[in-house]
Write a protein that holds these residues in place. Structure first.
Motif, PDB file in Angstrom:
ATOM      1  N   LEU A  38      -4.123  -8.312  10.255  1.00  0.00           N
ATOM      2  CA  LEU A  38      -3.389  -8.579  11.629  1.00  0.00           C
ATOM      3  C   LEU A  38      -2.442  -7.394  12.370  1.00  0.00           C
ATOM      4  O   LEU A  38      -2.281  -7.155  13.743  1.00  0.00           O
ATOM      5  CB  LEU A  38      -1.388  -9.796  10.797  1.00  0.00           C
ATOM      6  CG  LEU A  38      -1.827 -10.182  10.707  1.00  0.00           C
ATOM      7  CD1 LEU A  38      -0.792 -10.550   9.720  1.00  0.00           C
ATOM      8  CD2 LEU A  38      -1.341 -11.642  11.246  1.00  0.00           C
ATOM      9  N   PRO A  39      -2.530  -5.571  11.472  1.00  0.00           N
ATOM     10  CA  PRO A  39      -2.500  -4.672  12.404  1.00  0.00           C
ATOM     11  C   PRO A  39      -2.886  -5.082  13.324  1.00  0.00           C
ATOM     12  O   PRO A  39      -1.985  -3.819  14.799  1.00  0.00           O
ATOM     13  CB  PRO A  39      -2.481  -4.014  11.344  1.00  0.00           C
ATOM     14  CG  PRO A  39      -2.336  -4.396  10.090  1.00  0.00           C
ATOM     15  CD  PRO A  39      -3.042  -6.084  10.278  1.00  0.00           C
ATOM     16  N   GLY A  40      -4.205  -4.833  13.604  1.00  0.00           N
ATOM     17  CA  GLY A  40      -4.681  -4.385  14.887  1.00  0.00           C
ATOM     18  C   GLY A  40      -4.349  -5.931  15.738  1.00  0.00           C
ATOM     19  O   GLY A  40      -4.463  -5.237  17.547  1.00  0.00           O
ATOM     20  N   GLY A  41      -4.425  -7.348  15.545  1.00  0.00           N
ATOM     21  CA  GLY A  41      -4.132  -7.627  16.444  1.00  0.00           C
ATOM     22  C   GLY A  41      -2.839  -7.680  16.866  1.00  0.00           C
ATOM     23  O   GLY A  41      -2.807  -7.783  18.266  1.00  0.00           O
ATOM     24  N   LEU A  42      -1.738  -7.267  16.683  1.00  0.00           N
ATOM     25  CA  LEU A  42      -0.710  -7.796  16.546  1.00  0.00           C
ATOM     26  C   LEU A  42      -0.255  -6.039  17.400  1.00  0.00           C
ATOM     27  O   LEU A  42       0.374  -6.575  18.678  1.00  0.00           O
ATOM     28  CB  LEU A  42       0.366  -7.244  15.627  1.00  0.00           C
ATOM     29  CG  LEU A  42       0.857  -8.903  14.435  1.00  0.00           C
ATOM     30  CD1 LEU A  42       1.537  -8.465  13.909  1.00  0.00           C
ATOM     31  CD2 LEU A  42       0.901  -9.751  15.862  1.00  0.00           C
ATOM     32  N   SER A  43      -1.141  -4.758  17.084  1.00  0.00           N
ATOM     33  CA  SER A  43      -0.975  -3.979  18.396  1.00  0.00           C
ATOM     34  C   SER A  43      -1.324  -3.840  19.533  1.00  0.00           C
ATOM     35  O   SER A  43      -1.346  -3.365  20.027  1.00  0.00           O
ATOM     36  CB  SER A  43      -1.367  -2.881  17.362  1.00  0.00           C
ATOM     37  OG  SER A  43      -0.413  -2.183  15.908  1.00  0.00           O
ATOM     38  N   ARG A  44      -2.180  -4.654  19.619  1.00  0.00           N
ATOM     39  CA  ARG A  44      -3.427  -4.859  20.834  1.00  0.00           C
ATOM     40  C   ARG A  44      -2.612  -6.124  21.631  1.00  0.00           C
ATOM     41  O   ARG A  44      -2.730  -5.860  23.503  1.00  0.00           O
ATOM     42  CB  ARG A  44      -4.792  -5.511  20.350  1.00  0.00           C
ATOM     43  CG  ARG A  44      -5.402  -4.838  20.115  1.00  0.00           C
ATOM     44  CD  ARG A  44      -7.817  -4.827  19.812  1.00  0.00           C
ATOM     45  NE  ARG A  44      -7.692  -5.889  18.460  1.00  0.00           N
ATOM     46  CZ  ARG A  44      -7.850  -6.026  18.136  1.00  0.00           C
ATOM     47  NH1 ARG A  44      -8.264  -4.960  17.283  1.00  0.00           N
ATOM     48  NH2 ARG A  44      -7.848  -6.702  16.421  1.00  0.00           N
ATOM     49  N   LEU A  45      -1.572  -6.769  20.566  1.00  0.00           N
ATOM     50  CA  LEU A  45      -0.111  -7.487  21.628  1.00  0.00           C
ATOM     51  C   LEU A  45       0.797  -6.805  21.945  1.00  0.00           C
ATOM     52  O   LEU A  45       1.522  -7.026  22.195  1.00  0.00           O
ATOM     53  CB  LEU A  45      -0.278  -8.773  20.922  1.00  0.00           C
ATOM     54  CG  LEU A  45      -1.339  -9.644  20.942  1.00  0.00           C
ATOM     55  CD1 LEU A  45      -0.722 -10.494  20.320  1.00  0.00           C
ATOM     56  CD2 LEU A  45      -2.403  -9.883  22.303  1.00  0.00           C
ATOM     57  N   HIS A  46       0.576  -5.229  21.902  1.00  0.00           N
ATOM     58  CA  HIS A  46       1.477  -5.020  22.042  1.00  0.00           C
ATOM     59  C   HIS A  46       3.111  -5.286  21.262  1.00  0.00           C
ATOM     60  O   HIS A  46       3.559  -4.283  21.555  1.00  0.00           O
ATOM     61  CB  HIS A  46       1.899  -4.397  24.018  1.00  0.00           C
ATOM     62  CG  HIS A  46       0.817  -4.402  24.790  1.00  0.00           C
ATOM     63  ND1 HIS A  46       0.027  -3.214  24.849  1.00  0.00           N
ATOM     64  CD2 HIS A  46      -0.549  -4.804  25.236  1.00  0.00           C
ATOM     65  CE1 HIS A  46      -0.908  -2.783  25.678  1.00  0.00           C
ATOM     66  NE2 HIS A  46      -1.429  -3.687  25.886  1.00  0.00           N
ATOM     67  N   VAL A  47       2.707  -5.384  20.226  1.00  0.00           N
ATOM     68  CA  VAL A  47       4.011  -5.705  19.669  1.00  0.00           C
ATOM     69  C   VAL A  47       4.517  -4.243  18.767  1.00  0.00           C
ATOM     70  O   VAL A  47       3.876  -2.828  18.871  1.00  0.00           O
ATOM     71  CB  VAL A  47       4.056  -6.328  18.815  1.00  0.00           C
ATOM     72  CG1 VAL A  47       5.524  -6.576  17.266  1.00  0.00           C
ATOM     73  CG2 VAL A  47       3.292  -7.863  18.533  1.00  0.00           C
ATOM     74  N   PRO A  48       6.014  -3.825  18.577  1.00  0.00           N
ATOM     75  CA  PRO A  48       5.993  -2.577  18.849  1.00  0.00           C
ATOM     76  C   PRO A  48       5.803  -2.555  16.963  1.00  0.00           C
ATOM     77  O   PRO A  48       5.842  -3.309  16.060  1.00  0.00           O
ATOM     78  CB  PRO A  48       7.545  -2.770  18.147  1.00  0.00           C
ATOM     79  CG  PRO A  48       7.541  -3.637  18.828  1.00  0.00           C
ATOM     80  CD  PRO A  48       6.743  -4.167  19.750  1.00  0.00           C
ATOM     81  N   ALA A  49       4.993  -0.940  17.011  1.00  0.00           N
ATOM     82  CA  ALA A  49       4.601  -0.809  15.587  1.00  0.00           C
ATOM     83  C   ALA A  49       5.486  -0.655  14.338  1.00  0.00           C
ATOM     84  O   ALA A  49       4.753  -1.022  13.288  1.00  0.00           O
ATOM     85  CB  ALA A  49       4.630   1.015  15.755  1.00  0.00           C
ATOM     86  N   MET A  50       6.652  -0.990  14.399  1.00  0.00           N
ATOM     87  CA  MET A  50       7.885  -0.994  13.214  1.00  0.00           C
ATOM     88  C   MET A  50       7.751  -2.156  12.738  1.00  0.00           C
ATOM     89  O   MET A  50       7.686  -2.725  11.712  1.00  0.00           O
ATOM     90  CB  MET A  50       9.006  -0.254  13.920  1.00  0.00           C
ATOM     91  CG  MET A  50      10.139  -0.570  12.620  1.00  0.00           C
ATOM     92  SD  MET A  50       9.868  -0.253  11.228  1.00  0.00           S
ATOM     93  CE  MET A  50      10.334   1.839  11.599  1.00  0.00           C
ATOM     94  N   ILE A  51       7.897  -3.014  13.630  1.00  0.00           N
ATOM     95  CA  ILE A  51       7.564  -4.155  13.539  1.00  0.00           C
ATOM     96  C   ILE A  51       6.410  -5.268  12.973  1.00  0.00           C
ATOM     97  O   ILE A  51       6.306  -5.939  12.197  1.00  0.00           O
ATOM     98  CB  ILE A  51       8.307  -5.564  15.201  1.00  0.00           C
ATOM     99  CG1 ILE A  51       9.061  -5.404  15.878  1.00  0.00           C
ATOM    100  CG2 ILE A  51       7.856  -7.154  14.723  1.00  0.00           C
ATOM    101  CD1 ILE A  51       9.351  -5.452  16.593  1.00  0.00           C
TER     102      ILE A  51
END
Length: 250
Positions: free
Chosen positions: A131-144
């Motif tokens: 999940l961390p990599g997937g959400l980060s690559r979707l430009h979801v804020p790091a805190m979320i």
């Protein structure tokens, strides 16, 4: 890290990067919700597509079925709608039911079940470490990203702690199913909250001592390739096509 909703496997769906599955799931759910509730065949197509995905992902129905019961509270609401809504009305098995209420109830049950099925499919085929990599690559804020990943990780810990407390109560002769034990149950909930808070403090201090900076590690997951995006978007295109076809045929 693991999660009790994750079903390990090596199917093509499991190997699809997390960001692709998240985007496909969101688009599919939006298409299902946007489908006119008066139409029945689109939902049959959605259900058939879900069965195909479960087959490819090797997710057994005996695993999916119990987890679909999370929709039960909405089913109870849906059962009441045909009796509570107004005109026009129709008679079914001697009961005067609202036509609008029947369509509304059908929409809640059908759309809710398919939406839950899509969510369970993503959960079953995506591990927490992806999940961390997937959400980060979707430009979801790091805190979320951090909040979501830690929440998924520690919900299991809280559930395990609650189960241990329940077993301890039963082993001491307590019966939590009786109303006279409601006070003990309330105290147990308070105790679980305090234990969870204290455990969270200890975990946070432990993470800081190991160099935690506020960002969850990616664990080296591989970004999605163009081919994976194209192949995964094919089923989503079919879902969008069914939704548009339902509006055209309405």
């Amino acid at each position: 890290m693991s999660h009790r909703l994750h079903l390990p496997g090596s199917s093509p769906v499991h190997r699809t990067p997390a960001e692709v599955k998240i985007v496909c799931a969101v688009i599919s759910v939006c298409a299902v919700v946007a489908t006119p509730r008066e139409m029945f065949w689109p939902f049959a197509c959605y259900a058939a597509g879900l069965f195909v995905v479960w087959r490819v992902a090797q997710i057994p129905l005996r695993w999916i079925a119990p987890r679909l019961l999370i929709e039960l509270p909405f089913v109870v609401l849906a059962v009441l709608l045909p009796f509570a809504a107004g005109e026009p009305r129709t008679t079914i098995f001697g009961l005067s039911l609202s036509t609008t209420g029947l369509y509304a109830a059908w929409g809640i049950v059908a759309k809710g079940a398919i939406g839950v099925g899509i969510s369970l499919t993503v959960a079953a085929t995506t591990s927490v470490r992806e999940l961390p990599g997937g959400l980060s690559r979707l430009h979801v804020p790091a805190m979320i990203v951090t909040i979501v990943v830690l929440m998924l990780r520690y919900v299991d810990l809280i559930a395990d702690e609650a189960e241990r407390m329940r077993v301890a109560r039963i082993s001491r002769g307590d019966d939590p199913r009786t109303l006279r034990q409601i006070g003990a149950t309330a105290r147990g909930v308070g105790s679980l909250f305090l234990r969870s808070y204290e455990r969270g403090e200890r975990v946070h201090m432990s993470m800081l001592s190991r160099g935690f900076t506020g960002t969850v590690t990616d664990f080296g997951t591989t970004p999605a390739s163009g081919r994976q995006w194209i192949l995964s978007c094919a089923p989503v295109s079919a879902v969008l096509g069914v939704c548009v076809g339902a509006w055209v045929a309405r």
